[in-house]
Design an enzyme around this catalytic site. Structure first.
Site, PDB file in Angstrom:
ATOM      1  NE  ARG A 160      -2.004  -0.609   3.777  1.00 22.84           N
ATOM      2  CZ  ARG A 160      -2.511   0.097   4.787  1.00 22.84           C
ATOM      3  NH1 ARG A 160      -3.761   0.508   4.738  1.00 22.84           N
ATOM      4  NH2 ARG A 160      -1.786   0.368   5.852  1.00 22.84           N
ATOM      5  CB  SER A 204       5.827  -6.012   8.446  1.00 22.05           C
ATOM      6  OG  SER A 204       5.239  -4.752   8.479  1.00 22.05           O
ATOM      7  CG  ASP A 245       3.682  -5.324  11.001  1.00 18.42           C
ATOM      8  OD1 ASP A 245       4.647  -5.593  11.739  1.00 18.42           O
ATOM      9  OD2 ASP A 245       3.013  -6.202  10.425  1.00 18.42           O
TER      10      ASP A 245
HETATM   11  C1  BGC Z   1       7.634 -10.557  10.749  1.00 16.31           C
HETATM   12  C2  BGC Z   1       7.465  -9.366  11.661  1.00 16.31           C
HETATM   13  C3  BGC Z   1       6.088  -8.760  11.512  1.00 16.31           C
HETATM   14  C4  BGC Z   1       5.012  -9.823  11.660  1.00 16.31           C
HETATM   15  C5  BGC Z   1       3.616  -9.273  11.466  1.00 16.31           C
HETATM   16  C6  BGC Z   1       6.472 -11.520  10.920  1.00 16.31           C
HETATM   17  O1  BGC Z   1       6.557 -12.546   9.978  1.00 16.31           O
HETATM   18  O2  BGC Z   1       8.834 -11.213  11.007  1.00 16.31           O
HETATM   19  O3  BGC Z   1       8.455  -8.397  11.412  1.00 16.31           O
HETATM   20  O4  BGC Z   1       5.922  -7.758  12.479  1.00 16.31           O
HETATM   21  O5  BGC Z   1       5.236 -10.848  10.726  1.00 16.31           O
HETATM   22  O6  BGC Z   1       3.442  -8.730  10.193  1.00 16.31           O
END
Ligand code: BGC
Length: 469
Positions: free
Chosen positions: A79, A141, A195
């Site tokens: 996004r 994320s 995130d």
């Molecule tokens: C990632 C994290 C992320 C989480 C939620 C995980 O697979 O390693 O960095 O915060 O997913 O999106």
């Protein structure tokens, strides 16, 4: 009607997925031990939860103003957002969603970032802000080692992403290089964040007691506010501010054995079938990417043991589908059917029709399917409640607000309750907590981090000017 003995057999069969009090206590202890290891400079290398420093040390006041861009990469969609912070904890935003196909998920890093820069360019032209040189916050994320707010080295991909030539690279530099390859695109990328951090910031914008951020969606992870004196790995030059957000990356918990006592054969198979074997063990037990798969594997064994669909004419066909079609049960189903009260099981029957082409399923089979789904979701909610308790107790404030986002939390009607069941048992009696649904943490949170970075920069600039006078 099912006989009581049939239901008792199913319950016994599912027993290994229903954690006992002792098992939850062990989970709590193992998790807290990993957090301590993650924070310590000598022990960090042996920790499964790496407790990454985010360098986010300034928190929103609610008075932030200005226009910011945000990028959000981390789930099944990508996004771009234009966010207008208006003070008084108010904000307006325009969001555009771009598809991520298998091609982007498995391309090279340069291709992925060129695609991102192309979308960003189209977006700023459409919104007629291409001449405004706006600050941008990038919600990325995945686990990253950060050395500053805008410098983040990718440690590994998770959640089905696997782009080559990216692990070990600075994601901020890759994005900046892709922006620079597009003549006419002028953007100032000021911060990269997870995130969870975005979620915590967006909730803190409305309620300053928010000191934990949680995501239960495709992936699962949490962050929290830690005192700088507890962060051995933080360079002293960052210690003039009292606190810093720590990205726990608890999806990796279990890689050093912390959840072995709860790990079942189903979990083992999910891990074996994944593209990142041996990694993200806790995440594979609790998150949206994997819970549907767990249900498929459990149902398959239950059918083979004559516990479900025992009298069904399509039994053989159902077994074939369950065996040959991984991911045929989507995690979304687990939330959809949770609302089926069992009068005539319309929602479960709908799933059986879609997945197995089965009409008029037996009500007992519907009830049993719902029970299996519930056991998987409850295990996830209960386990997350335990690890969250570890963070609430670590923060040690008399009142903590947990900012939450993610499709599993948003869509499953009982998920919040399942987390609270164990939170109520494990949070120290001196502390109170509450949960707060985030308003688009990944988007607004990125704008807020960009805004507080900007505020900090302006404050330092004016202080330097005063000192020079
Ligand atoms: C990632 C994290 C992320 C989480 C939620 C995980 O697979 O390693 O960095 O915060 O997913 O999106």
């Amino acid at each position: 009607m099912s006989t009581t003995s049939e239901l008792t057999r199913l319950r016994e069969f599912l027993n290994e997925l229903i954690p006992s009090e002792d098992q939850l206590v062990r989970l709590y202890q193992n998790f807290c031990a990993q957090i301590r290891k993650g924070l310590g400079s000598k022990t960090n290398k042996d920790a499964s939860t790496k407790c990454y420093l985010t360098y986010v040390q300034d928190f929103p006041t609610g008075n932030e103003t200005g226009k910011y861009l945000a990028l959000d990469l981390g789930g099944s969609k990508f996004r771009v957002l234009l966010i207008h912070l208006k003070g008084d904890s108010e904000a307006e935003q325009i969001t555009k969603i771009y598809d991520l196909t298998e091609r982007e998920l498995h391309s090279t890093g340069v291709e992925l970032f060129d695609y991102i820069a192309k979308c960003l360019h189209e977006f700023v032209c459409e919104q007629k802000v291409d001449n405004e040189h706006m600050p941008l916050g990038f919600t990325f994320s995945f686990p990253c080692v950060q050395t500053g707010l805008s410098r983040a080295t990718l440690v590994r991909w998770t959640k089905g992403f696997n782009c080559s030539d990216t692990v070990g690279e600075d994601i901020g530099l890759m994005l900046k290089a892709a922006i620079a390859r597009r003549p006419g695109l002028r953007i100032d990328m000021v911060a990269i964040l997870n995130d969870t951090t975005g979620t915590q910031m967006s909730c803190a914008h409305r309620n300053p007691s928010c000191n934990i951020g949680l995501i239960v969606g495709t992936g699962c992870n949490a962050c929290y506010t830690e005192k700088v004196e507890n962060c051995e790995r933080l360079d002293s030059k960052y210690k003039d501010k009292p606190k810093i957000i720590i990205n726990v990356e608890w999806g990796a918990f279990g890689e050093k054995g912390g959840v072995d006592h709860l790990f079942t054969d189903y979990d083992r198979t999910v891990d074996q079938n994944s593209i990142n074997r041996g990694s993200q063990i806790f995440e594979k037990m609790v998150s949206g990417m994997y819970m549907g798969e767990l249900v498929r594997l459990i149902l398959l064994r239950a059918v083979n043991e004559n516990l479900v669909f025992a009298q069904c004419k399509l039994r053989k066909h159902i077994t074939d589908i369950l065996t040959k079609k991984p991911h045929c049960i989507e995690t979304k189903v687990l939330s959809d059917i949770a609302n089926d009260r069992g009068d005539d099981w319309p929602l479960v029957k709908d799933v059986f029709k879609q997945v197995f082409n089965l009409n008029n399923a037996d009500p007992d089979d519907c009830m049993k399917f719902k029970f299996i789904c519930d056991v998987v979701v409850k295990r996830s909610g209960n386990m997350i409640g335990v690890t969250l308790s570890g963070l609430v107790n670590k923060v040690g404030e008399s009142f903590s607000v947990i900012g939450v986002d993610g499709t599993v939390y948003r869509c499953h009607p009982n998920f919040d309750g399942y987390m609270r069941e164990t939170l109520d048992r494990f949070v120290d009696k001196d502390y109170k907590y509450d949960m707060m649904l985030s308003e688009d943490g990944s988007g607004r949170g990125a704008a807020l981090v960009a805004a507080v970075v900007h505020r900090d920069y302006m404050e330092r600039k004016s202080l330097n000017a005063k000192l020079r006078q």
